[in-house]
Design an enzyme around this catalytic site. Sequence first.
Site, mmCIF file in Angstrom:
data_model
loop_
_atom_site.group_PDB
_atom_site.id
_atom_site.type_symbol
_atom_site.label_atom_id
_atom_site.label_comp_id
_atom_site.label_asym_id
_atom_site.label_seq_id
_atom_site.Cartn_x
_atom_site.Cartn_y
_atom_site.Cartn_z
ATOM 1 N N ALA A 1 3.186 4.651 -1.349
ATOM 2 C CA ALA A 1 2.797 4.338 -2.255
ATOM 3 C C ALA A 1 2.108 4.004 -2.829
ATOM 4 O O ALA A 1 1.110 3.593 -3.757
ATOM 5 C CB ALA A 1 3.852 5.092 -3.026
ATOM 6 N N SER A 2 1.686 2.946 -1.180
ATOM 7 C CA SER A 2 0.987 1.727 -1.784
ATOM 8 C C SER A 2 -0.840 1.933 -2.216
ATOM 9 O O SER A 2 -1.320 1.010 -3.138
ATOM 10 C CB SER A 2 0.737 0.231 -0.912
ATOM 11 O OG SER A 2 -0.145 0.776 0.338
ATOM 12 N N MET A 3 -1.276 2.988 -1.722
ATOM 13 C CA MET A 3 -2.260 3.282 -1.575
ATOM 14 C C MET A 3 -2.620 4.281 -2.892
ATOM 15 O O MET A 3 -4.124 5.254 -2.998
ATOM 16 C CB MET A 3 -3.119 3.703 -0.636
ATOM 17 C CG MET A 3 -3.281 2.341 0.288
ATOM 18 S SD MET A 3 -4.556 1.796 -0.027
ATOM 19 C CE MET A 3 -6.502 1.974 -0.689
ATOM 20 N N LYS B 1 -4.943 -0.578 3.764
ATOM 21 C CA LYS B 1 -5.295 -1.159 2.196
ATOM 22 C C LYS B 1 -6.798 -0.892 1.961
ATOM 23 O O LYS B 1 -7.419 -0.506 2.941
ATOM 24 C CB LYS B 1 -4.810 -2.828 2.665
ATOM 25 C CG LYS B 1 -3.242 -2.762 2.235
ATOM 26 C CD LYS B 1 -2.212 -1.897 1.154
ATOM 27 C CE LYS B 1 -0.643 -2.406 1.383
ATOM 28 N NZ LYS B 1 0.142 -2.406 0.388
ATOM 29 N N ASN C 1 -2.413 1.262 -5.570
ATOM 30 C CA ASN C 1 -1.337 0.716 -6.312
ATOM 31 C C ASN C 1 -0.663 -0.908 -6.558
ATOM 32 O O ASN C 1 0.028 -1.303 -6.409
ATOM 33 C CB ASN C 1 -0.300 1.693 -6.544
ATOM 34 C CG ASN C 1 1.207 1.894 -6.693
ATOM 35 O OD1 ASN C 1 1.162 1.096 -7.786
ATOM 36 N ND2 ASN C 1 2.090 2.167 -6.469
#
Length: 201
Positions: free
Chosen positions: A53-55, A97, A155
Site C-alpha cells: 500500500a506504499s503507493m 516509488k 502514501n
Amino acid sequence: MLEQDTINPPENPTPEKKEKGFFRELIEFALIAILVVVPFRMFIAQPYIVNGASMNPTFKGGEYLIVDQITYRFEEPKRGSVIIFKYPKDPDWYFIKRVIGLPSETIKIESGKVKIINEENPEGFALSEDYIEFEKNENFSITLEGDEYFVMGDNRLGSADSRIWGPLPKENIVGRPVARLFPLNKISFFPGNHTEDISED
C-alpha cells in the site's frame, strides 16, 4: 513458350511422419518464442504486480503493470515520474516509488511539505503534490550525490522509502510503468505520471 510454376499435392504422410513433423514444429516454435520473448522481457518490457500500500491511492495491491525497461538507458528520470527499481539494501526486491529529488539536489521536508533546493533554485521551491492523500507531519533533510535520486511513496504514512533507507543509486533503476492492464476499470497508459505539474513557484 512461357514457363509456368507448378504445384503438386503433397503425399499423404504416414502417422509416424505426422508425429515427427508435429514435434519438430513444436520445438521450432518454442525456440523462436524463447529467442523473442526472453530478450524482450529482460531488456525492453516486463510485467510487474503491485504488492502493498506504499503507493496508495495512485497504485493499489494486485494491479498489473507493464514496465518499460529501456527508456532510462537513454534519458534521465524526471521529477514526478513513477519508477520501478531494485531495493538498494537487497537487489532481489523490486520497489515502486515516485521520483522526488534529482542528482545533486537538497531535499527538505518541513512539517510534511517537500522543498527542493538546486542550482536553478538556490532559495528552493515547494512541490505541489495533489496525488497524496496520506500525509506525514515530519521534518527531514538530505543532499544527494551526482548519481543519486530521492524517491518516496505516495502514501507518506505507510511507505519505506529514501526517508528511511537513503538515496537511490541510478544503477538500481529498472524502468517506468507504461501501462496498467488490471483491474480493467483502471486500464491506462503511463499511470501515475505527474511530471508536468509537480512543482509550484
